[in-house]
Design an enzyme around this catalytic site. Structure first.
Site, PDB file in Angstrom:
ATOM      1  N   HIS A  53       0.975  -1.221   0.033  1.00 17.87           N
ATOM      2  CA  HIS A  53       0.026  -0.149   0.223  1.00 17.87           C
ATOM      3  C   HIS A  53       0.977   0.992  -0.089  1.00 17.87           C
ATOM      4  O   HIS A  53       2.214   1.142   0.326  1.00 17.87           O
ATOM      5  CB  HIS A  53      -0.886  -0.231   1.065  1.00 17.87           C
ATOM      6  N   GLU A  55       1.564   3.691   2.008  1.00 21.55           N
ATOM      7  CA  GLU A  55       2.326   4.112   3.059  1.00 21.55           C
ATOM      8  C   GLU A  55       3.570   3.406   3.132  1.00 21.55           C
ATOM      9  O   GLU A  55       4.622   3.793   3.304  1.00 21.55           O
ATOM     10  CB  GLU A  55       1.461   3.913   4.612  1.00 21.55           C
ATOM     11  N   ALA A 157     -24.707  16.745 -24.081  1.00 21.01           N
ATOM     12  CA  ALA A 157     -24.402  18.345 -24.427  1.00 21.01           C
ATOM     13  C   ALA A 157     -25.990  18.829 -24.794  1.00 21.01           C
ATOM     14  O   ALA A 157     -26.735  18.092 -25.199  1.00 21.01           O
ATOM     15  CB  ALA A 157     -23.741  18.116 -25.617  1.00 21.01           C
ATOM     16  N   THR A 199     -29.707   5.569 -29.331  1.00 17.58           N
ATOM     17  CA  THR A 199     -28.626   6.443 -29.732  1.00 17.58           C
ATOM     18  C   THR A 199     -27.598   5.669 -30.524  1.00 17.58           C
ATOM     19  O   THR A 199     -27.118   5.932 -31.649  1.00 17.58           O
ATOM     20  CB  THR A 199     -27.677   6.810 -28.311  1.00 17.58           C
ATOM     21  N   THR A 273     -33.355   9.808 -23.286  1.00 16.64           N
ATOM     22  CA  THR A 273     -34.068   8.682 -22.653  1.00 16.64           C
ATOM     23  C   THR A 273     -33.305   7.818 -21.599  1.00 16.64           C
ATOM     24  O   THR A 273     -33.877   7.792 -20.500  1.00 16.64           O
ATOM     25  CB  THR A 273     -34.703   7.645 -23.690  1.00 16.64           C
TER      26      THR A 273
END
Length: 350
Positions: A53, A55, A157, A199, A273
């Site tokens: 990790h 640390e 958009a 789409t 949608t």
């Protein structure tokens, strides 16, 4: 003891280091070790599952005893359990670290509790420093831990008068090149990109993340939701990842399956949608609304019904940032529930 300027700078650096690590089942975490005088002794970050990790990665770069009396600045609470690696809280205690400053509590029932262990050993602990920024770095992982589903960003958009397309359905392009480049960069940061079949059939998008003419190294998995099949010659069939298709309207089930596949962040840009459906179900963690200085009029709104019958039921958002992109403007926002969780972390630990 308040966070000092050296610790604040170290946290900013630790957040930068965190982003060097891979996204995945483990969080991106960064760490900086400071001397008692505030000088940087070592830096580290988590390099992926099974590796030390952040640390421990930083401590490993120091000579034995060099961290005695030092301060560890970490973006996430040091863990308190033994998995593939040992507890970071114990590693810090054994290294002689005198103080720990971290940004976010670890939400894990098993992994959490490192702060208490450190305090019990006499280590000074300060939590909540730059919690909001840390939350944004690992929001996908945090959402998965807290809610059991991927983090969901909905993007659209729109024209200044709220339309996603002209009356004839044409929508390329409402926004300019700077805004479109920003979208592709954000796509590359997501694990999956989601559209509806409407789409897919009308725009035939490739659903890739591109830097100009080149693909970003990291590509989101394309996901298509809807009952109509993906055509054999659809552009998405050429995506680096095979598309996932879901013949369902159960968005909870879709997200549950994506989580099982290791997906932690979802980027939804499947039209009004689908965007409205995610919002209506309360499954949105972030909104990206790209607003162009153009008027379109007509019926093709950026959103449809999201389950708001009256103003009292409005979905209230908090604006994180307004970002100018050429002639366009990006609004980055999130629901108030997300803000309350972050605020609780920042205020509850000071």
């Amino acid at each position: 003891m308040a966070v000092n300027e050296a610790e604040r700078r170290a946290m900013t650096r630790a957040l930068e280091l965190a982003t060097l690590g891979p996204r995945g089942i483990n969080p991106q975490v960064g760490a900086v070790i400071l001397s008692p005088d505030g000088d940087v002794l070592a830096e580290g970050w988590h390099h992926g599952a099974g590796t030390p990790h952040a640390e421990v990665d930083a401590l490993a770069k120091l000579a034995p005893g060099a961290a005695r009396g030092a301060t560890a600045v970490v973006t996430l609470e040091p863990c308190n359990h033994t998995g593939r690696t040992g507890p970071c809280a114990v590693a810090l205690i054994e290294a002689g670290v005198a103080r720990v400053v971290y940004a976010l509590d670890d939400p894990g029932a098993v992994e959490g509790g490192g702060a208490e262990r450190l305090r019990a050993a006499g280590v000074s602990v300060e939590a909540g420093e730059q919690a909001g920024a840390a939350h944004r770095v690992i929001d996908g992982w945090l959402t998965t831990q807290r809610l059991g589903r991927p983090h969901v960003t909905v993007k659209w958009a729109q024209s200044l008068d709220g339309r996603a397309a002209a009356s004839d359905g044409s929508s390329q392009w409402i926004t300019g090149p700077d805004a479109r480049a920003d979208v592709h960069r954000r796509r590359s940061e997501a694990d999956a990109i989601v559209v509806g079949t409407g789409t897919l059939l009308s725009d035939d998008p490739s659903l890739t993340a591109r830097d100009g003419d080149r693909l970003y190294p990291a590509q989101p998995i394309p996901v298509v939701i809807g009952s109509r099949p993906v055509p054999a010659d659809a552009a998405v069939r050429k995506h680096p990842h095979a598309p996932l298709a879901y013949d369902t309207r159960d968005l909870h089930a879709v997200l549950a399956d994506l989580r099982e596949r290791g997906v932690q962040s979802v980027f939804v840009e499947g039209g009004p949608t689908l965007a409205s459906a995610f919002l209506a179900e309360g499954l949105v963690d972030r909104v990206l609304a790209y607003v162009a200085p153009v008027l379109l009029g007509g019926p093709r709104l950026a959103l449809t019904d999201i389950g708001v019958p009256s103003i009292e039921d409005a979905r209230r958002l908090t604006i994180d940032e307004w970002v100018p992109l050429g002639a366009d403007l990006l609004a980055i926002a999130h629901p108030l529930a997300v803000q309350e969780a972050v605020t609780s972390q920042e205020e509850g630990n000071h």
